[in-house]
Design an enzyme around this catalytic site. Structure first.
Site, short mmCIF file in Angstrom:
data_model
loop_
_atom_site.label_atom_id
_atom_site.label_comp_id
_atom_site.label_asym_id
_atom_site.label_seq_id
_atom_site.Cartn_x
_atom_site.Cartn_y
_atom_site.Cartn_z
N PRO A 2 0.83 -1.21 0.00
CA PRO A 2 0.00 0.00 0.00
C PRO A 2 0.87 1.26 0.00
O PRO A 2 1.88 1.33 0.69
CB PRO A 2 -0.80 -0.11 1.30
CG PRO A 2 -0.80 -1.57 1.62
CD PRO A 2 0.51 -2.09 1.14
N GLU A 3 0.46 2.24 -0.81
CA GLU A 3 1.18 3.51 -0.86
C GLU A 3 0.30 4.58 -0.20
O GLU A 3 -0.73 4.26 0.39
CB GLU A 3 1.54 3.84 -2.31
CG GLU A 3 2.43 2.77 -2.94
CD GLU A 3 2.80 3.05 -4.38
OE1 GLU A 3 2.91 4.23 -4.75
OE2 GLU A 3 3.00 2.09 -5.14
N LYS A 57 3.55 6.46 3.89
CA LYS A 57 2.92 5.14 3.93
C LYS A 57 2.85 4.59 5.35
O LYS A 57 2.45 3.45 5.55
CB LYS A 57 3.71 4.16 3.06
CG LYS A 57 3.74 4.55 1.59
CD LYS A 57 4.44 3.50 0.73
CE LYS A 57 5.93 3.60 0.77
NZ LYS A 57 6.59 2.69 -0.19
N HIS A 87 -6.94 -14.98 8.26
CA HIS A 87 -5.73 -14.16 8.27
C HIS A 87 -5.72 -13.11 9.38
O HIS A 87 -4.91 -12.19 9.34
CB HIS A 87 -5.54 -13.50 6.90
CG HIS A 87 -5.37 -14.49 5.79
ND1 HIS A 87 -5.97 -14.32 4.55
CD2 HIS A 87 -4.70 -15.66 5.74
CE1 HIS A 87 -5.66 -15.36 3.78
NE2 HIS A 87 -4.90 -16.19 4.48
N ARG A 106 0.28 -12.33 4.20
CA ARG A 106 1.69 -12.69 3.99
C ARG A 106 2.55 -12.50 5.24
O ARG A 106 3.73 -12.82 5.24
CB ARG A 106 2.25 -11.86 2.83
CG ARG A 106 1.55 -12.18 1.51
CD ARG A 106 2.02 -11.27 0.39
NE ARG A 106 1.36 -11.59 -0.86
CZ ARG A 106 1.39 -10.84 -1.95
NH1 ARG A 106 2.06 -9.69 -1.93
NH2 ARG A 106 0.76 -11.20 -3.05
N LYS A 162 21.90 15.17 -5.75
CA LYS A 162 22.23 13.75 -5.73
C LYS A 162 22.74 13.29 -7.10
O LYS A 162 22.36 13.84 -8.13
CB LYS A 162 21.00 12.91 -5.34
CG LYS A 162 20.62 13.02 -3.87
CD LYS A 162 19.40 12.18 -3.57
CE LYS A 162 19.11 12.13 -2.08
NZ LYS A 162 20.10 11.31 -1.37
N ARG A 272 11.99 -4.50 -8.78
CA ARG A 272 10.60 -4.17 -9.11
C ARG A 272 10.51 -4.06 -10.63
O ARG A 272 11.34 -4.59 -11.34
CB ARG A 272 10.18 -2.84 -8.46
CG ARG A 272 10.28 -2.79 -6.94
CD ARG A 272 9.88 -1.41 -6.47
NE ARG A 272 9.85 -1.26 -5.02
CZ ARG A 272 10.87 -0.85 -4.29
NH1 ARG A 272 12.04 -0.56 -4.88
NH2 ARG A 272 10.77 -0.72 -2.98
#
EC number: 3.2.2.23
Length: 289
Positions: A2-3, A57, A87, A106, A162, A272
């Site tokens: 989840p974001e 988050k 769960h 999970r 950066k 990803r």
């Protein structure tokens, strides 16, 4: 995982139900859910929930002396009275009889009572509270682009200094929080920037555009209740979000770009995937691999 829009949707649902309620009981049904809590969840029992707060988050319940931090991991959910769901990892019983369940298929998520740290800028620690404090375990996390105290210009200068790739820094939660893989891809598509573009070669205005795009896309996702690809993300009432239908890059490998009709490309990135349009997001300032 989840974001920001998904976590904020959960926070809003919880806020309306648990604020002002006292935690009467806390039952840990799977020890992994409290693996980072040496004293278990006993420190929050008997405490009143004065607010549900979010930074990026990360989410926590303000229970006075402690914060109850909720790390959702890949599949953590809060549901109201989920019955005998297989769960359920933690069950809270509130003073009005409501059962608040933490589900995690999970088991990567966890709950943890934590002590407080003061914010370094004197502003509220997160959305949902006016208190200038946040949990110690969240103190290193940057503000998110939807936070009223988010310093966009400071972030832009930091990113410019950066020597990294723009998507890599978008995912760095210590710089700006809340942006994960889905909304990074969507923000970069909106700003027409390749995910591997070097930040030190970007104009300040273009970096600013990327972060403004991230705020815009997350606001739109929040209005749609977040993004749900399966039942691992639902809100406290078990309902799914609908922003998946509006995604322009993420998860659309091989489908035509909605701007130029070029097939969306997928590349492996930091274990990803990155999704982008090779035409709209030309690889300017990207080193060949």
């Amino acid at each position: 995982m989840p974001e920001l829009p998904e976590v904020e949707t959960i926070r809003q649902g919880l806020e309306a139900i648990v604020t002002g309620r006292t935690i009467r009981e806390a039952h840990v049904l799977n020890e992994r859910a409290a693996r980072r809590a040496p004293a278990g969840l006993a420190p929050v029992v008997g405490r009143q929930i004065s607010g549900v707060v979010r930074r990026g988050k990360y989410m926590w319940f303000d229970v006075g002396e402690h914060a109850l931090v909720a790390h959702l991991g890949m599949s953590g959910q809060f549901r109201i009275d989920s019955g005998d769901h297989p769960h359920v990892r933690v069950r809270f019983v509130l003073d009005d009889g409501v059962r608040l369940d933490f589900l995690d298929q999970r088991t990567f998520g966890h709950l943890m009572p934590d002590t407080w740290a003061l914010t370094d800028d004197g502003h509220a620690g997160g959305y949902g509270s006016a208190a200038a404090r946040l949990p110690q375990s969240v103190a290193h996390i940057g503000r998110d682009p939807l936070d009223p105290a988010f310093d966009l210009e400071a972030v832009v200068r930091r990113v410019k200094a950066k020597r990294t790739e723009i998507k890599r820094v978008l995912l760095d939660q210590t710089v700006a929080s809340g942006i994960g893989n889905i909304y990074a891809d969507e923000a970069l598509f909106t700003a027409r920037v390749h995910p591997r573009r070097a930040t030190n070669g970007m104009a300040l205005a273009k970096i600013r555009e990327v972060y403004e795009a991230s705020a815009d896309v997350m606001e739109r996702a929040l209005a749609a209740g977040g993004t749900s690809f399966d039942t691992l993300y639902v809100n406290v009432n078990g309902e799914s979000g609908y922003f998946e239908r509006a995604l322009q890059a993420y998860g659309r490998t091989g489908k035509p770009c909605q701007v130029c009709a070029t097939p969306i490309k997928r590349e492996t990135f930091m274990n990803r995937s990155s999704h982008f349009c090779p035409r709209c997001q030309r690889p300017r300032g990207v080193k060949s691999r």
